[in-house]
Scaffold this motif. Structure first.
Motif, PDB file in Angstrom:
ATOM      1  N   LEU A  38      32.688  32.422  44.538  1.00  0.00           N
ATOM      2  CA  LEU A  38      31.485  32.156  44.113  1.00  0.00           C
ATOM      3  C   LEU A  38      31.455  31.709  42.719  1.00  0.00           C
ATOM      4  N   TYR A  39      32.574  32.405  42.135  1.00  0.00           N
ATOM      5  CA  TYR A  39      32.558  31.869  40.856  1.00  0.00           C
ATOM      6  C   TYR A  39      33.220  30.552  40.529  1.00  0.00           C
ATOM      7  N   VAL A  40      34.360  30.200  41.100  1.00  0.00           N
ATOM      8  CA  VAL A  40      34.893  28.695  41.049  1.00  0.00           C
ATOM      9  C   VAL A  40      34.133  27.572  41.459  1.00  0.00           C
ATOM     10  N   THR A  41      33.410  27.815  42.547  1.00  0.00           N
ATOM     11  CA  THR A  41      32.583  26.900  42.968  1.00  0.00           C
ATOM     12  C   THR A  41      31.141  26.561  42.212  1.00  0.00           C
ATOM     13  N   PHE A 103      29.039  43.375  47.915  1.00  0.00           N
ATOM     14  CA  PHE A 103      29.061  44.408  46.823  1.00  0.00           C
ATOM     15  C   PHE A 103      30.158  44.062  45.940  1.00  0.00           C
ATOM     16  N   VAL A 104      31.646  44.253  46.458  1.00  0.00           N
ATOM     17  CA  VAL A 104      32.931  43.800  45.856  1.00  0.00           C
ATOM     18  C   VAL A 104      32.702  42.326  45.172  1.00  0.00           C
ATOM     19  N   ALA A 105      32.146  41.469  45.939  1.00  0.00           N
ATOM     20  CA  ALA A 105      32.075  39.914  45.695  1.00  0.00           C
ATOM     21  C   ALA A 105      31.472  39.611  44.184  1.00  0.00           C
ATOM     22  N   ARG A 106      30.226  40.250  44.257  1.00  0.00           N
ATOM     23  CA  ARG A 106      29.326  40.177  42.991  1.00  0.00           C
ATOM     24  C   ARG A 106      29.913  40.879  41.827  1.00  0.00           C
ATOM     25  N   LEU A 107      30.664  41.876  42.025  1.00  0.00           N
ATOM     26  CA  LEU A 107      31.239  42.722  40.880  1.00  0.00           C
ATOM     27  C   LEU A 107      32.452  41.730  40.389  1.00  0.00           C
ATOM     28  N   VAL A 108      33.197  41.324  41.427  1.00  0.00           N
ATOM     29  CA  VAL A 108      34.258  40.527  40.886  1.00  0.00           C
ATOM     30  C   VAL A 108      33.879  39.275  40.202  1.00  0.00           C
ATOM     31  N   GLU A 109      32.644  38.564  40.716  1.00  0.00           N
ATOM     32  CA  GLU A 109      32.232  37.347  39.962  1.00  0.00           C
ATOM     33  C   GLU A 109      31.833  37.877  38.682  1.00  0.00           C
ATOM     34  N   GLY A 110      31.095  38.854  38.457  1.00  0.00           N
ATOM     35  CA  GLY A 110      30.960  39.226  37.083  1.00  0.00           C
ATOM     36  C   GLY A 110      31.909  39.776  36.315  1.00  0.00           C
ATOM     37  N   ALA A 111      33.014  40.222  36.832  1.00  0.00           N
ATOM     38  CA  ALA A 111      34.208  40.503  35.991  1.00  0.00           C
ATOM     39  C   ALA A 111      34.864  38.976  35.581  1.00  0.00           C
ATOM     40  N   LEU A 112      34.777  37.993  36.373  1.00  0.00           N
ATOM     41  CA  LEU A 112      35.294  37.051  36.229  1.00  0.00           C
ATOM     42  C   LEU A 112      34.380  36.027  35.028  1.00  0.00           C
ATOM     43  N   ASN A 113      33.003  36.389  35.004  1.00  0.00           N
ATOM     44  CA  ASN A 113      32.413  35.864  33.960  1.00  0.00           C
ATOM     45  C   ASN A 113      32.691  36.230  32.378  1.00  0.00           C
ATOM     46  N   GLU A 114      33.404  37.360  32.379  1.00  0.00           N
ATOM     47  CA  GLU A 114      33.634  37.806  31.064  1.00  0.00           C
ATOM     48  C   GLU A 114      34.954  37.046  30.524  1.00  0.00           C
ATOM     49  N   VAL A 115      35.734  36.273  31.502  1.00  0.00           N
ATOM     50  CA  VAL A 115      36.837  35.554  30.885  1.00  0.00           C
ATOM     51  C   VAL A 115      36.364  34.511  29.987  1.00  0.00           C
ATOM     52  N   PRO A 116      36.800  34.172  28.882  1.00  0.00           N
ATOM     53  CA  PRO A 116      36.716  33.202  27.770  1.00  0.00           C
ATOM     54  C   PRO A 116      36.892  31.721  28.436  1.00  0.00           C
ATOM     55  N   PRO A 117      35.887  30.909  28.418  1.00  0.00           N
ATOM     56  CA  PRO A 117      35.959  29.652  29.298  1.00  0.00           C
ATOM     57  C   PRO A 117      37.186  28.819  28.424  1.00  0.00           C
ATOM     58  N   ILE A 134      43.525  30.239  38.956  1.00  0.00           N
ATOM     59  CA  ILE A 134      42.955  31.291  39.394  1.00  0.00           C
ATOM     60  C   ILE A 134      43.982  32.683  39.492  1.00  0.00           C
ATOM     61  N   THR A 135      44.997  32.413  39.765  1.00  0.00           N
ATOM     62  CA  THR A 135      46.172  33.346  39.959  1.00  0.00           C
ATOM     63  C   THR A 135      46.794  33.501  38.384  1.00  0.00           C
ATOM     64  N   LYS A 136      46.835  32.771  37.517  1.00  0.00           N
ATOM     65  CA  LYS A 136      47.679  33.077  36.361  1.00  0.00           C
ATOM     66  C   LYS A 136      46.666  32.959  35.132  1.00  0.00           C
ATOM     67  N   VAL A 137      45.411  32.781  35.181  1.00  0.00           N
ATOM     68  CA  VAL A 137      44.527  32.913  33.895  1.00  0.00           C
ATOM     69  C   VAL A 137      43.336  33.991  34.649  1.00  0.00           C
ATOM     70  N   LEU A 138      42.503  33.349  35.303  1.00  0.00           N
ATOM     71  CA  LEU A 138      41.283  34.091  35.764  1.00  0.00           C
ATOM     72  C   LEU A 138      41.458  35.710  36.215  1.00  0.00           C
ATOM     73  N   LEU A 139      42.252  35.806  37.647  1.00  0.00           N
ATOM     74  CA  LEU A 139      42.405  36.993  37.787  1.00  0.00           C
ATOM     75  C   LEU A 139      43.265  37.992  36.798  1.00  0.00           C
ATOM     76  N   PRO A 140      44.309  37.712  36.287  1.00  0.00           N
ATOM     77  CA  PRO A 140      44.803  38.500  35.131  1.00  0.00           C
ATOM     78  C   PRO A 140      43.949  39.007  33.939  1.00  0.00           C
ATOM     79  N   GLU A 141      43.054  37.969  33.273  1.00  0.00           N
ATOM     80  CA  GLU A 141      42.198  38.326  32.432  1.00  0.00           C
ATOM     81  C   GLU A 141      41.066  39.261  32.825  1.00  0.00           C
ATOM     82  N   ALA A 142      40.556  39.078  33.941  1.00  0.00           N
ATOM     83  CA  ALA A 142      39.816  39.884  34.626  1.00  0.00           C
ATOM     84  C   ALA A 142      40.185  41.092  35.254  1.00  0.00           C
TER      85      ALA A 142
END
Length: 217
Positions: A38-41, A103-117, A134-142
Motif C-alpha cells: 500500500l505504501y510503495v505503490t 487492520f494490520v496493513a493500514r497500521l503498517v502503512e501509517g508507520a511507514l509514513n513516518e519514515v523521512p523521505p 524496503i528491507t534495509k531502510v523502510l522496515l528498519p526505520e518503521a
C-alpha cells in the motif's frame, strides 16, 4: 469455586490465547506485506502503481469497514470449508484473521509514513534496488511503529475473540456467556473480564517493552 470451574477457566484462557496467537501470526505475515505494498505503490513512491494502489486500498477499506460480528456470520460457509466446522477455536481463528489483516496493513502503512523521505532518496542515489530500500531502510526505520501496530492488533483480537466466543467460538467469551450470564453467576463473568484485562495489559506492556528495545530514534 470448584476445581471443575477452575479447569474450565484455565481451558477457556488457553483457548483465547490460541485464537489470538494463530490469527495474530497469520495476520502479521499477510498484513505487513500488504501494508508495505500500500505504501510503495503510491504515486511518487519507489514502486508507483496508482491503479494497483487504488484497488488494494479499496479492498483493504472494505475489509476494515465490515463489523466483526457480521463478518463472523457472513463467512461461516468459508470457515466450514477451511477448517471443517463453524464452531470452536479453530473456526473462530478464521474470521479473526480476516478481520485483522486489513487492520494490520493500514497500521503498517501509517508507520511507514513516518519514515523521512530523505532516507529513501539517499538510498536511491546510492543505487539501492526497491527491495533493498524496503528491507534495509523502510522496515528498519518503521520497526517501532510496526511493533506498536501489531500490539494494537493483538489487543483488538483479544476483544474480538471474546465476541467470537459468545457465538460458539470457545474461549473466555463462551465461558462468560454460558457459565456466567446464562446461569446468573456474576462471579464467573467478573473472572472472565479480569482475565481479559490482564491479558490486554500483559500484551500491551510486552509491546511497549519491544518498542523501547528496537526503536533507535
Amino acid at each position: 469455586m470448584s476445581s471443575a470451574m477452575l479447569e474450565l477457566i484455565l481451558e477457556a484462557t488457553l483457548d483465547t490465547l490460541y485464537m489470538v496467537a494463530v490469527s495474530g501470526v497469520i495476520a502479521a505475515a499477510l498484513g505487513v506485506p500488504l501494508g508495505v505494498l500500500l505504501y510503495v505503490t503510491r504515486p511518487g513512491q519507489i514502486l508507483a502503481q496508482p491503479l494497483s494502489n487504488r484497488i488494494l486500498g479499496i479492498v483493504t477499506n472494505i475489509g476494515r469497514s465490515i463489523p466483526f460480528i457480521i463478518l463472523l456470520v457472513a463467512i461461516i460457509p468459508f470457515t466450514r470449508m477451511l477448517v471443517g466446522s463453524s464452531i470452536g477455536t479453530s473456526a473462530a481463528a478464521v474470521p479473526l484473521t480476516i478481520a485483522a489483516i486489513p487492520f494490520v496493513a493500514r497500521l503498517v502503512e501509517g508507520a511507514l509514513n513516518e519514515v523521512p523521505p530523505g532516507l529513501v532518496e539517499a538510498a536511491q542515489s546510492m543505487g539501492a534496488t526497491p527491495l533493498q530500500i524496503i528491507t534495509k531502510v523502510l522496515l528498519p526505520e518503521a520497526r517501532g511503529g510496526i511493533i506498536t501496530g501489531l500490539t494494537i492488533t493483538v489487543v483488538t483480537l483479544i476483544s474480538y475473540s471474546a465476541m467470537a466466543g459468545a457465538v460458539g467460538g470457545g474461549g473466555l467469551g463462551d465461558l462468560g456467556i454460558r457459565y456466567g450470564y446464562n446461569r446468573f453467576n456474576p462471579t464467573v463473568m467478573l473472572i472472565t473480564v479480569v482475565i481479559l484485562v490482564v491479558l490486554v495489559q500483559g500484551f500491551q506492556m510486552l509491546g511497549d517493552y519491544l518498542v523501547r528495545r528496537t526503536d533507535h530514534k
